[in-house]
Structure formats: C-alpha cells, structure tokens
Scaffold this motif. Structure first.
Motif, short mmCIF file in Angstrom:
data_model
loop_
_atom_site.label_atom_id
_atom_site.label_comp_id
_atom_site.label_asym_id
_atom_site.label_seq_id
_atom_site.Cartn_x
_atom_site.Cartn_y
_atom_site.Cartn_z
N LEU A 154 35.45 42.48 56.56
CA LEU A 154 35.24 43.56 55.57
C LEU A 154 35.15 43.01 54.15
N SER A 155 35.88 41.94 53.86
CA SER A 155 35.79 41.32 52.53
C SER A 155 34.45 40.61 52.36
N ARG A 211 29.65 44.35 35.48
CA ARG A 211 30.74 43.75 36.26
C ARG A 211 30.68 44.35 37.66
N ILE A 212 30.50 43.53 38.65
CA ILE A 212 30.28 44.00 40.01
C ILE A 212 31.58 44.56 40.59
N PHE A 213 31.48 45.72 41.23
CA PHE A 213 32.67 46.35 41.84
C PHE A 213 32.51 46.58 43.34
N SER A 214 31.31 46.30 43.89
CA SER A 214 31.05 46.43 45.32
C SER A 214 31.45 47.83 45.80
N TYR A 215 32.08 47.94 46.98
CA TYR A 215 32.51 49.26 47.43
C TYR A 215 34.02 49.47 47.21
N TYR A 216 34.58 48.74 46.23
CA TYR A 216 35.99 48.89 45.89
C TYR A 216 36.14 49.91 44.75
N PHE A 217 37.38 50.17 44.35
CA PHE A 217 37.63 51.14 43.29
C PHE A 217 36.98 50.72 41.98
N ASP A 218 37.18 49.46 41.61
CA ASP A 218 36.62 48.97 40.35
C ASP A 218 36.49 47.46 40.44
N ALA A 219 35.97 46.86 39.37
CA ALA A 219 35.73 45.42 39.37
C ALA A 219 37.04 44.63 39.42
N ALA A 220 38.09 45.14 38.79
CA ALA A 220 39.37 44.43 38.79
C ALA A 220 39.93 44.32 40.20
N GLN A 221 39.88 45.43 40.94
CA GLN A 221 40.39 45.39 42.31
C GLN A 221 39.49 44.55 43.20
N PHE A 222 38.17 44.67 43.00
CA PHE A 222 37.23 43.88 43.79
C PHE A 222 37.47 42.39 43.58
N GLY A 223 37.58 41.97 42.32
CA GLY A 223 37.78 40.56 42.03
C GLY A 223 39.08 40.01 42.58
N ALA A 224 40.16 40.77 42.41
CA ALA A 224 41.46 40.31 42.90
C ALA A 224 41.47 40.21 44.43
N SER A 225 40.90 41.21 45.09
CA SER A 225 40.85 41.20 46.55
C SER A 225 39.98 40.05 47.06
N GLN A 226 38.86 39.80 46.36
CA GLN A 226 38.00 38.69 46.77
C GLN A 226 38.70 37.34 46.56
N GLY A 227 39.43 37.20 45.45
CA GLY A 227 40.19 35.98 45.25
C GLY A 227 41.25 35.80 46.32
N HIS A 228 41.92 36.88 46.67
CA HIS A 228 42.93 36.88 47.73
C HIS A 228 42.34 36.37 49.04
N LEU A 229 41.23 36.97 49.47
CA LEU A 229 40.65 36.59 50.77
C LEU A 229 39.94 35.26 50.71
N ALA A 230 39.47 34.87 49.53
CA ALA A 230 38.85 33.55 49.41
C ALA A 230 39.85 32.45 49.72
N ILE A 231 41.06 32.55 49.15
CA ILE A 231 42.06 31.51 49.40
C ILE A 231 42.56 31.58 50.84
N VAL A 232 42.62 32.79 51.42
CA VAL A 232 43.00 32.92 52.83
C VAL A 232 42.00 32.17 53.71
N CYS A 233 40.71 32.36 53.47
CA CYS A 233 39.67 31.70 54.27
C CYS A 233 39.70 30.19 54.06
#
Length: 497
Positions: free
Chosen positions: A183-184, A222-244
C-alpha cells in the motif's frame, strides 16, 4: 393464462406493495447523485458489500483488524473524493465491530490472559489520564475532547487490544509487512502520477478550498498522494522506506532482497517529492536503531560514517541544489530556517503560558480541534507543529513526562526482545518494525504524525507484533546435565551446566 398486471382489479390498490419503498429509495438515490455527484452513487453501490463485510467480521474477527489496516490507507482518498462524508467514523465502525465480534462470538477461542501485559496496561493508563482531563481546571469544550481523544487515545487502546487477540500466528507478521509495503508502494506510485500528470478534479478542489496554502510552495506542488496531506505522506513514506531497506539486508533469497530494495527506493523517492523535511528524521532514526540492534561493531561504524556523511553533504555542501526536493530536504538541517525559528518562538510562548499549568489546558485545546471547539482559549491560537508540543500543551508537563516515558519504555523493551531473538528472519523483521517505529517517534518532534493514520495503526500493530514475537522464536537449545562417573560423589559435579 391471466397476465399479471401492475395493479390489482381494485385500481386503488397496488398488487406488489413492495414497489412503493423501492421507488422511494430509487428517487432518494437519484436525487443524492444529482446533488452530490457520481461519487455518492459509488457509495450506494458498495453499501451492500460493506454490510456483508461487517457481518463476516462476526464470523472471522481477524478480517476486521486487517480491513482496519487497509482502510487507514485509503480513508483520506475517499474523504477527498466524496464530499461531506465523515470517513473517520469508519475507523470506529471497524474497531468496535471487531471488538464486539471478539467479545460475543466464540469467546472460548480468545484468551483474556493475552491482554495481561505491560503494553496493554500502559495504553490503559494513558486512557485513564485522558479521561481525567475532562475535569481540567481550564474547562475545555467536551466536543473538542471527544474529537481529539479518538486519535490520541481511543485508536491506540483498541488497536493494541485487538491486535493481541487476533494477530497470534507467525504468518501474521509476514501478512502485516506485505500489506503496509504494497500500500505504501502504491502510494508512492500515485504520488508520482500527481507529480508528472497532475491531480484529479476532486484533489484540485481540495487544494482550492485551502490545501494550496501549505501544498503549493513557490509555484511547486507538494505531493500528498492518497494520504491526508504532504506531511503525513512524507513521514509515512520515510517510515516504510527504512523498513524496506532494513528488510533488504535480511537473510532472504536474492529475488526477495531485490523486491525489498526496489520498493524501498521507490518509497524513498515518494518521501522526497512530498517536500516534508521532517520525514528525513524517520529514515535517520530508523537507520540508527538498525545499526544499534544488529550488534555488529564493524557495520555500526561503516553505517555511522555513511549516515553522517550523507547528513554532512546535505548540511555543508550545495550538491543537488538543482533539485527542489533536495533543497527543501537540506533546509531541515539549517538552524536559521525561518520555519524553525517560528516554531521556537511558539514554544517559548507556551513555556511561559504553561508554567503555572502542570496538567496543561485539556485535551482538544490545540491544533485542529482546538481552533474549532476552543477558539476562546489563548493556547488554541498557537500552532503546535509537533506532537511533543501538542501533548505538552494539552496534558501539561506531568502528562508529557508520562507519555514520553511510555515511548522510551516501549522502545527499550522492544530492543531487549530483539536482542534475545534467535530466529534470523524473525529478528530482521522485528528490527525493521522497531526501526520504523523509532523513526516515527523522532519524526513526530517536527510534525504530528504518530497520531495520524495510517502511521498510527502501523506503529501500534508493530509494537504488538514485537511483544508477541517470543512465542514464534526458535526454542532455546537444551543443555544436557553432566552425568557423574561415580554416583556416590554427587557433590563434586555442577548440575547447573
């Protein structure tokens, strides 16, 4: 044969009386679609399937917690495309339906003793403090408390309790990782679509209604994808990037390593195009936790050199300044950044204001709900810009110390559990979950991301999976007792070996 007609022989009486409510419902649906758009028709289309799904939860409660996780990702997209729909209520609907299914259906299959652990009790302790805040001397609005309590406490408690009851198989950690990574990755690809092809009509309307104030900077989206806003999108992407990236270092096949590596790079690019500067700390914090948990000095030294080198390039050079995303990321390390200076000024105002309020001003007095329901409070006019600051303002220094202590305890115990894990694959998965959660905790100093979906659900479920992991680990090797050559001289041998 007599032909069946719409009316009976008595013209004043319908032969098929059920047609009346059917016609009324049809008119209502048609009017709703005409007034609110085709998206409303989509809701009516999926309504029967949604009802069927909620019924299925009572037969298989596990699909409730899985559906909740998936819904947390797609919920913001639905909210932007269906005007007026209270998408947040879907979270409560899924969590409470699943809870009732666990309580009332096949209760003998679920063990209450699984809830008797420190992670559950800490979440309950936080919930108790939140309820006590209703009596805060500042007398905040009860509606503000209700709305804020949902994200700060209710979702935390329900997610932890249900995850302990339902995510009880070794394969659940694999399922969880696959869902959040896929999903990310879709979110990153959708963000690239917004960047190169533009936003759709509903997203454009959302920007025009106020979103462009924070999402169009210097003429760039600022890209927000299908998230609430760009801040949440960026933080979530950073989170899953380091997980991967952490998973890509695990003991898997070359194909699986490639999958994790490619997914991590694409998701990391999603973080960059979000323009969220604080998301960098999700990657830095998660990477640092990874280096600590692997307990290999050589890799720790090399990783530290690479990490500090990357930060040094951002801070002390101009490499990559031709790219707007890198320029914005670089500004997160500038102590003279205008945005940072404003935040420090706001924190100074709060420090003076809260000096005589050890319990804060009450839940729901800061941020979105503070502005809406507690506009008469001075503190509601100060942007928190940070989860740490928001908790400090609402709960006071006493509540903040309690919350921060809980976070440190969870992080520390997670590390202890991982250090004792023997299964190499399981250990790598746990390091990825712990590293990602720690990165989000660090990232939350700059943005309020831990209390926003889907990050909240991912972090809470990650904690539970780490707590459950010892039952899935390889059993400790058994040591054979030393057998004495002369049984009469037992005292000469040590049987504790």
């Amino acid at each position: 044969m007599e032909k069946k007609s719409f009316y009976s022989n008595h013209r004043s009486k319908l032969q098929d009386i059920w047609l009346i409510p059917a016609i009324i419902v049809t008119i209502f649906i048609g009017k709703s679609i005409a007034e609110k758009g085709i998206a409303t028709g989509f809701i009516f289309l999926i309504l029967p399937f949604a009802v069927g799904y909620f019924v299925m939860i009572f037969f298989r409660p596990r699909i409730g917690i899985i559906g909740f996780l998936i819904y947390c990702f797609v919920m913001p997209y639905i909210g932007k495309h269906v005007s007026g729909l209270q998408v947040g209520l879907g979270i409560e609907a899924l969590l409470f339906t699943t809870l009732f299914a666990v309580i009332f259906y096949q209760t003998n299959r679920f063990r209450k003793r699984h809830l008797n652990n420190d992670l559950v009790w800490m979440s309950i302790a936080w919930m108790i403090l939140t309820f006590l805040q209703i009596g805060n001397p500042e007398r905040p609005s009860i509606l503000g408390w209700v709305y804020e309590m949902r994200s700060s406490t209710l979702y935390w408690v329900l997610t932890v309790v249900l995850s302990f009851q339902l995510l009880n198989k070794r394969t659940d950690i694999n399922l969880f990782l696959n869902i959040i990574i896929i999903l990310s990755l879709i979110g990153a690809l959708y963000g690239m679509k917004q960047l190169y092809l533009g936003v759709d009509a509903a997203e454009h309307q959302w920007l025009e209604e106020g979103g462009k104030k924070t999402h169009i900077l210097f003429g760039k989206l600022r890209i927000f994808s299908y998230y609430f806003d760009a801040a949440q999108f960026g933080a979530s992407q950073g989170h899953l990037a380091i997980v991967c990236i952490i998973l890509a270092t695990g003991p898997y096949s070359l194909l699986k390593k490639a999958w994790y590596g490619i997914a991590g790079l694409l998701i990391f690019y999603g973080m960059l195009i979000s323009g969220t500067r604080g998301a960098l700390f999700a990657v830095v914090g998660g990477g640092l936790m990874f280096l600590i948990l692997i307990k290999q000095t050589e890799i720790l030294i090399v990783g530290a050199i690479v990490g500090f080198g990357f930060i040094g390039i951002l801070k002390y050079t101009t490499i990559g300044n031709g790219n707007a995303e890198i320029v914005r990321l670089r500004s997160s390390l500038d102590p003279k950044d205008a945005s940072l200076q404003v935040r420090l000024m706001n924190q100074e105002l709060l420090r003076n204001y809260l000096s005589t309020k050890p319990f804060g001003t009450g839940v729901g007095t800061m941020g979105q709900w503070g502005t809406k329901f507690n506009a008469d409070k001075y503190i509601s006019q100060i942007p928190p810009d940070s989860l740490y600051v928001k908790i400090w303002g609402m709960y006071g220094i006493i509540g903040f110390i309690m919350w921060f202590g809980i976070m440190l305890y969870i992080t520390g115990k997670s590390a202890g559990i991982i250090w004792l894990t023997r299964d190499p694959i399981l250990k790598n998965q746990l390091i990825a979950l712990c590293g990602g959660s720690t990165g989000i905790l660090l990232c939350s100093y700059g943005n309020e991301v831990l209390n926003t979906m889907p990050t909240s659900a991912i972090v809470y479920m990650s904690w539970v999976l780490i707590w459950l992991s010892p039952r899935w680990d390889i059993p400790a090797p058994k040591t054979e007792p030393v057998v004495p050559k002369n049984p009469k001289r037992l005292n000469e041998y040590d049987y504790s070996a």
